[in-house]
Motif scaffolding. Structure first.
Motif, PDB file in Angstrom:
ATOM      1  N   TYR A  80       4.075  -6.918 -30.941  1.00  0.00           N
ATOM      2  CA  TYR A  80       2.539  -7.210 -30.993  1.00  0.00           C
ATOM      3  C   TYR A  80       1.729  -6.318 -29.634  1.00  0.00           C
ATOM      4  N   ASN A  81       0.676  -5.762 -30.015  1.00  0.00           N
ATOM      5  CA  ASN A  81      -0.099  -5.118 -28.974  1.00  0.00           C
ATOM      6  C   ASN A  81      -1.574  -5.467 -28.691  1.00  0.00           C
ATOM      7  N   TYR A  82      -1.949  -5.386 -27.531  1.00  0.00           N
ATOM      8  CA  TYR A  82      -3.246  -6.051 -27.250  1.00  0.00           C
ATOM      9  C   TYR A  82      -4.040  -4.888 -26.346  1.00  0.00           C
ATOM     10  N   HIS A  83      -5.108  -4.282 -26.652  1.00  0.00           N
ATOM     11  CA  HIS A  83      -5.807  -3.157 -25.873  1.00  0.00           C
ATOM     12  C   HIS A  83      -7.317  -3.402 -25.803  1.00  0.00           C
ATOM     13  N   LYS A  84      -7.659  -3.139 -24.505  1.00  0.00           N
ATOM     14  CA  LYS A  84      -9.016  -3.279 -24.091  1.00  0.00           C
ATOM     15  C   LYS A  84      -9.003  -2.275 -23.220  1.00  0.00           C
TER      16      LYS A  84
END
Length: 362
Positions: A327-331
């Motif tokens: 799972y990947n979360y990017h901002k």
């Protein structure tokens, strides 16, 4: 969430019951239109897949789980930290009736910690010919170590590797539902439920939907303290992007993938399955001040891989399976990457022949 789980269990149960009907119903009996419809959806080609011959099964399974987290900030002077807990190895018995399997595993490496800090894990996978479901609940405990850390250019952080860090606690709850297109000739249960035998190598495309809830409780002050204690004369301060208290992620995704069963010898199977998902992330978190919130709403790519190696002669079976999720979360100001999975080693025995196979087993 509870309604979703109940719906999934009902759908997969219907599929499994339909499969049982295929194996026990006599062709000369008249069937209702509903039963004929169910049988049509659950039909398997026995030239490719051998159905289960027994009602009951006992199995001993050993499970090794692992987790890996990367928290980072962006920019040329961005910082990042890689964290993972101590390996977790459990073993225990399982008992099954047809498509229902239940069991208990216990940790061979018990650590005396508070109940709220104990590792907690439930992984349930249900596979029918046409539809499969993964349900998982995991709380990782607090026995993390810093595996790697980057605090900026020209900063030597080798002395931080392997340092214990109890300032993070991670939880994940999720459900994954997927549909197998070529379910008449390709059997997922042959690789991951040992309830059928794949006779001829075959593959299938599949689609799925997933919903997960992730939470990270992070004590950035403890990380700063560890840096101060181990970096010697080097004075390094954490990037403000890593100074958060908690983050919760809500993830909804649609996936597409392909799976292949390779029958490389009689009763021997290797399965490889890979899926990519377009996921919408809704994130809420608290930074240094409760008034400073980390709110992220965007799209990212996630992945899931399943691999299985099985020997099954219908009476005895043994093998290994690996399931890995990413799972990947990017901002712009913050990113989190999470990889977790499990390795299962098992050996089992089937007994109690089903109706149409009783004569052959006597």
């Amino acid at each position: 969430m509870k309604r979703m789980l109940l719906t999934i269990l009902a759908v997969v149960t219907l599929q499994a019951m339909a499969q049982d009907t295929l194996q026990t119903e006599q062709p000369e009996k008249k069937m209702s239109w509903l039963r004929r419809t169910i049988r049509g959806f659950s039909y398997i080609d026995e030239n490719y897949v051998e159905p289960q011959h027994y009602n009951w099964s006992v199995m001993l399974q050993a499970t090794h789980t692992y987790d890996y987290y990367r928290l980072s900030t962006s920019g040329s002077d961005g910082q990042s930290v890689w964290l993972s807990p101590e390996p977790n190895f459990k073993v225990g018995p399982y008992f099954g009736w047809r498509w229902v399997f239940a069991g208990y595993t216990f940790d061979l490496k018990h650590v005396d910690v508070n109940i709220k800090d104990l590792k907690q894990e439930i992984d349930l996978s249900i596979y029918s010919a046409q539809i499969g479901a993964d349900i998982y609940y995991r709380r990782t405990g607090v026995d993390y170590k810093i595996r790697r850390i980057n605090l900026g250019k020209n900063v030597n952080t080798s002395m931080m590797e392997g340092v214990p860090f109890d300032g993070i606690s991670v939880g994940i709850t999720g459900v994954n539902l997927y549909y197998i297109f070529n379910h008449q000739r390709f059997s997922y249960p042959a690789a991951f439920a040992q309830s059928t035998i794949q006779k001829i190598s075959c593959g299938s495309w599949m689609v799925g939907v997933t919903y997960t809830q992730n939470s990270i409780e992070f004590d950035h002050e403890k990380l700063q303290t560890a840096i101060d204690e181990h970096m010697g004369l080097q004075t390094v301060k954490l990037d403000s992007g890593l100074m958060f208290n908690s983050v919760k992620y809500y993830n909804s995704s649609a996936s597409v993938g392909y799976a292949y069963n390779w029958v490389f010898a009689k009763n021997c199977l290797f399965c490889s399955s890979l899926s990519l998902a377009l996921a919408y992330k809704s994130t809420h978190g608290e930074s240094r001040s409760s008034k400073d919130l980390l709110n992220i709403n965007n799209f990212n790519i996630d992945g899931i891989g399943r691999f299985g190696l099985v020997y099954n002669n219908m009476r005895w079976y043994a093998g290994a399976s690996v399931i890995v999720r990413s799972y990947n979360y990017h901002k712009s100001q913050f990113a989190a990457n999470n990889i977790f999975g499990s390795l299962n080693l098992y050996v089992g025995y089937n007994f109690g022949a089903r109706g149409r196979y009783k004569k052959n087993k006597e």
